[in-house]
Design an enzyme around this catalytic site. Structure first.
Site, PDB file in Angstrom:
ATOM      1  N   ARG A  95      44.241  51.640  37.796  1.00 18.73           N
ATOM      2  CA  ARG A  95      45.502  51.916  38.465  1.00 18.73           C
ATOM      3  C   ARG A  95      46.658  51.751  37.476  1.00 18.73           C
ATOM      4  O   ARG A  95      46.736  50.751  36.774  1.00 18.73           O
ATOM      5  CB  ARG A  95      45.700  50.988  39.670  1.00 18.73           C
ATOM      6  N   ARG A 124      47.418  41.686  39.109  1.00 14.94           N
ATOM      7  CA  ARG A 124      47.727  43.121  39.100  1.00 14.94           C
ATOM      8  C   ARG A 124      47.372  43.708  37.736  1.00 14.94           C
ATOM      9  O   ARG A 124      48.150  43.667  36.798  1.00 14.94           O
ATOM     10  CB  ARG A 124      49.220  43.338  39.421  1.00 14.94           C
ATOM     11  N   GLU A 146      46.965  39.086  49.026  1.00 17.68           N
ATOM     12  CA  GLU A 146      45.974  40.081  49.442  1.00 17.68           C
ATOM     13  C   GLU A 146      44.757  40.083  48.530  1.00 17.68           C
ATOM     14  O   GLU A 146      44.877  40.099  47.310  1.00 17.68           O
ATOM     15  CB  GLU A 146      46.595  41.477  49.442  1.00 17.68           C
ATOM     16  N   SER A 179      41.735  44.933  51.811  1.00 17.63           N
ATOM     17  CA  SER A 179      42.327  45.713  52.894  1.00 17.63           C
ATOM     18  C   SER A 179      41.199  46.443  53.606  1.00 17.63           C
ATOM     19  O   SER A 179      40.346  47.052  52.959  1.00 17.63           O
ATOM     20  CB  SER A 179      43.344  46.730  52.365  1.00 17.63           C
ATOM     21  N   ARG A 229      40.451  39.088  41.627  1.00 18.95           N
ATOM     22  CA  ARG A 229      41.231  38.263  42.554  1.00 18.95           C
ATOM     23  C   ARG A 229      40.357  37.187  43.201  1.00 18.95           C
ATOM     24  O   ARG A 229      40.850  36.096  43.499  1.00 18.95           O
ATOM     25  CB  ARG A 229      41.902  39.134  43.615  1.00 18.95           C
TER      26      ARG A 229
END
Length: 429
Positions: free
Chosen positions: A263, A278, A350, A353, A391
């Site tokens: 990403r 991130r 987070e 999801s 994460r």
């Protein structure tokens, strides 16, 4: 891709639904394109019928020995007109498709209003965030001190937002991936896939990454071949059935894969610049389901529990929230976020999801369903992270740090790592 007729149907109330997620539907432009497409198709059908009759008239006149010059000219002009109408139809359909591809999914009415997480609805919490009677370190300090995380050399190799793991860190990454996959394949009934990390533009379009989010993707190409690095295994997993007709009695289909994810994080610079939260490249175990459309909401609750299961096995405190309408992803009609406790930040962040996309992705990827009776039925797709390796590792080492500087691993993970403790100096035991 949306059905334009449904978007324009007052009963659907699409414009109002989309406003809840901050999107203004141009119903005037959409209506004009749909009307013009219908007009052109109708005119084309009429012209082809006239052309067929003109050809028959030419043949009949020729058999009678009559002069066919005028009839041939009329037939020629009709063919020219048919070509013009077909070109206009292609242009109108291209413009209409481009418009439809940029319209996000309609959010479900049950979602709270709002565009940021502060409007989210908390669903439940699991576990108790640990309390420490010593100075809490973040994952960067813990990892670099013990020598299993090297961000400096990662920056030398690739620039910022990359990571290098070694020794216990590399083994921990590998162990987490195997641990997650075993839970999902052995207990939750998912079929494991090994997938390409490079996919076509059409594949990215099928799941909704393109055309709207091209700046968030890494693109490569050799000569004239354009390919994109996947941001999540959801992309290839969903598109495995692109253009296919699925048998409804075979549903649900549950697929999983462990892949690298890429990403660009466009627009996120300045946020989470420290550590692993991130990254431009990370690895993740993804969950995807194909279900009958009317069962998708029920399936979302199931896939959510599948995403939560590894966190519970690892004893990591987390919470589940239902995102507001303005904060769900482009392809989702409803999303739950699973947020794990990060001691160094004293907040939940987070980690997964879980989204129900309804028929949105299936329509874009042309995935259809058919029952035993031969009747067509709609297919819905769902996805959830099950889980990201980085994460999870962050939460794992932060929640399990000890006063002596060591990190004690949960018992469930020990058979996968071969060790139960990372000492302050990086040795394992």
């Amino acid at each position: 891709m949306h059905d334009a007729r449904l978007l324009l149907d007052p009963a659907t109330d699409a414009a109002a639904k989309l406003r809840r997620r901050g999107y203004v539907l141009d119903t005037d432009r959409l209506g004009k394109l749909v009307s013009r497409r219908s007009e052109v198709i109708g005119q084309g059908d009429q012209a082809r019928a006239r052309s067929k009759k003109a050809a028959a008239d030419v043949q009949a006149a020729a058999r009678r020995g009559e002069d066919i010059t005028g009839l041939r000219e009329e037939a020629r002009q009709l063919k020219v007109r048919i070509g013009e109408l077909e070109e206009e139809q292609r242009e109108v359909e291209t413009e209409l498709n481009e418009l439809l591809l940029g319209i996000p999914n309609l959010p479900l009415d049950e979602l709270p209003d709002g565009a940021t997480e502060e409007y989210a609805e908390e669903v439940r919490r699991w576990g108790t965030p640990p309390e420490f009677d010593f100075e809490v370190l973040d994952h960067v300090d813990l990892g670099e001190r013990a020598g299993f995380l090297d961000l400096g050399r990662a920056t030398k190799l690739s620039g910022p937002r990359f990571a290098v793991f070694k020794n216990a860190g590399a083994r921990l990454e590998r162990a987490l991936a195997a641990f997650f996959l075993d839970i999902h394949t052995r207990e939750h009934g998912y079929t494991e896939f090994s997938l390409p990390a490079l996919v076509t533009r059409q594949t990215m379009t099928g799941t909704g990454q393109l055309p709207k989010f091209e700046e968030d993707l890494f693109r490569t190409g050799v000569a004239e071949r354009e390919l994109f690095l996947i941001p999540t295994a959801e992309v290839p997993l969903v598109n495995l059935h692109a253009g296919e007709l699925l048998q409804l009695e075979d549903l649900p289909l549950r697929y999983t894969a462990h892949t690298p994810c890429f990403r660009s994080e466009a627009g996120s610079y300045g946020r989470d610049t420290r550590g692993l939260i991130r990254q431009h490249e990370f690895s993740k175990v993804e969950l995807v389901q194909f279900v009958e459309a009317e069962k998708s909401r029920e399936a979302l609750e199931e896939i959510l529990t599948h995403a939560e299961a590894p966190l519970q096995r690892l004893g990591l405190a987390y919470r589940v929230i239902k995102l507001p309408a303005g904060d769900i992803g482009f392809s989702a009609q409803i999303t739950y976020d699973v947020e794990v406790w990060m001691p160094s930040q004293q907040t939940y962040r987070e980690i997964s999801s879980a989204s129900d996309t309804g028929v949105f992705q299936a329509r874009r990827a042309n995935i259809r369903g058919k029952g035993k009776d031969g009747k067509r039925g709609a297919v819905a797709t769902l996805n959830a992270s099950g889980l990201p390796i980085g994460r999870t590792l962050v939460a794992l080492i932060e929640q399990n740090q000890q006063a002596d500087g060591s990190i004690v691993l949960p018992e469930a993970l020990v058979p996968y790592t071969g060790f139960s403790k990372i000492n302050k100096d990086g040795t394992i035991s």
